[in-house]
Motif scaffolding. Structure first.
Motif, short mmCIF file in Angstrom:
data_model
loop_
_atom_site.label_atom_id
_atom_site.label_comp_id
_atom_site.label_asym_id
_atom_site.label_seq_id
_atom_site.Cartn_x
_atom_site.Cartn_y
_atom_site.Cartn_z
N ILE A 35 40.68 30.37 33.83
CA ILE A 35 39.81 30.92 34.86
C ILE A 35 40.08 32.41 34.96
O ILE A 35 41.19 32.88 34.69
CB ILE A 35 40.01 30.24 36.23
N LYS A 36 39.05 33.14 35.29
CA LYS A 36 39.22 34.58 35.50
C LYS A 36 38.17 35.07 36.48
O LYS A 36 37.15 34.43 36.69
CB LYS A 36 39.16 35.36 34.20
N GLY A 37 38.47 36.20 37.07
CA GLY A 37 37.55 36.78 38.03
C GLY A 37 38.16 38.02 38.65
O GLY A 37 39.22 38.49 38.24
N VAL A 38 37.48 38.53 39.66
CA VAL A 38 37.91 39.72 40.39
C VAL A 38 37.87 39.36 41.87
O VAL A 38 36.85 38.85 42.36
CB VAL A 38 36.98 40.92 40.11
N GLY A 39 38.98 39.59 42.58
CA GLY A 39 39.02 39.31 44.01
C GLY A 39 37.92 40.09 44.73
O GLY A 39 37.82 41.30 44.55
N THR A 41 37.52 40.95 47.84
CA THR A 41 38.01 41.96 48.78
C THR A 41 38.95 42.95 48.12
O THR A 41 38.79 44.16 48.28
CB THR A 41 38.73 41.28 49.95
N SER A 42 39.91 42.45 47.34
CA SER A 42 40.94 43.32 46.76
C SER A 42 40.46 44.11 45.55
O SER A 42 41.02 45.14 45.21
CB SER A 42 42.15 42.49 46.33
N ARG A 43 39.45 43.57 44.86
CA ARG A 43 38.94 44.13 43.60
C ARG A 43 39.96 44.02 42.48
O ARG A 43 39.85 44.68 41.46
CB ARG A 43 38.47 45.58 43.75
N ARG A 44 40.99 43.17 42.64
CA ARG A 44 42.00 42.97 41.61
C ARG A 44 41.55 41.86 40.66
O ARG A 44 41.18 40.77 41.11
CB ARG A 44 43.33 42.58 42.23
N PRO A 45 41.63 42.10 39.36
CA PRO A 45 41.27 41.06 38.40
C PRO A 45 42.41 40.07 38.16
O PRO A 45 43.58 40.40 38.39
CB PRO A 45 40.98 41.86 37.12
#
Length: 79
Positions: A35-39, A41-45
């Motif tokens: 799984i992968k993505g970008v938070g 709110t945080s914009r952290r991948p």
């Protein structure tokens, strides 16, 4: 179950899941996936390989137990 998964996915932008393999037996399915993505709110991948144990009854998913390796990277993407 659908609402729970939708809530998890909604916490991320660009969320993707790639299934590598699965093994089904009786009323359980073990799934190996990434799984992968970008938070959102945080914009952290984040990007992680995980295992999941799904409980199935009458052809429907009734339970999901994820087994996360280094879950802190996913948690930090959410904060």
């Amino acid at each position: 179950m659908k609402a729970t998964l939708a809530g998890v996915v909604a916490s991320f932008d660009d969320f993707e899941a790639e299934i590598f393999n699965f093994l089904a037996g009786g009323e359980e399915v073990v799934v190996h996936l990434a799984i992968k993505g970008v938070g959102r709110t945080s914009r952290r991948p984040f990007s992680k390989s995980i295992m999941e144990l799904w409980g199935i009854r009458d052809g429907k998913a009734i339970e999901l137990r994820p087994f996360l390796y280094a879950a802190n990277s996913i948690a930090s993407a959410l904060s």
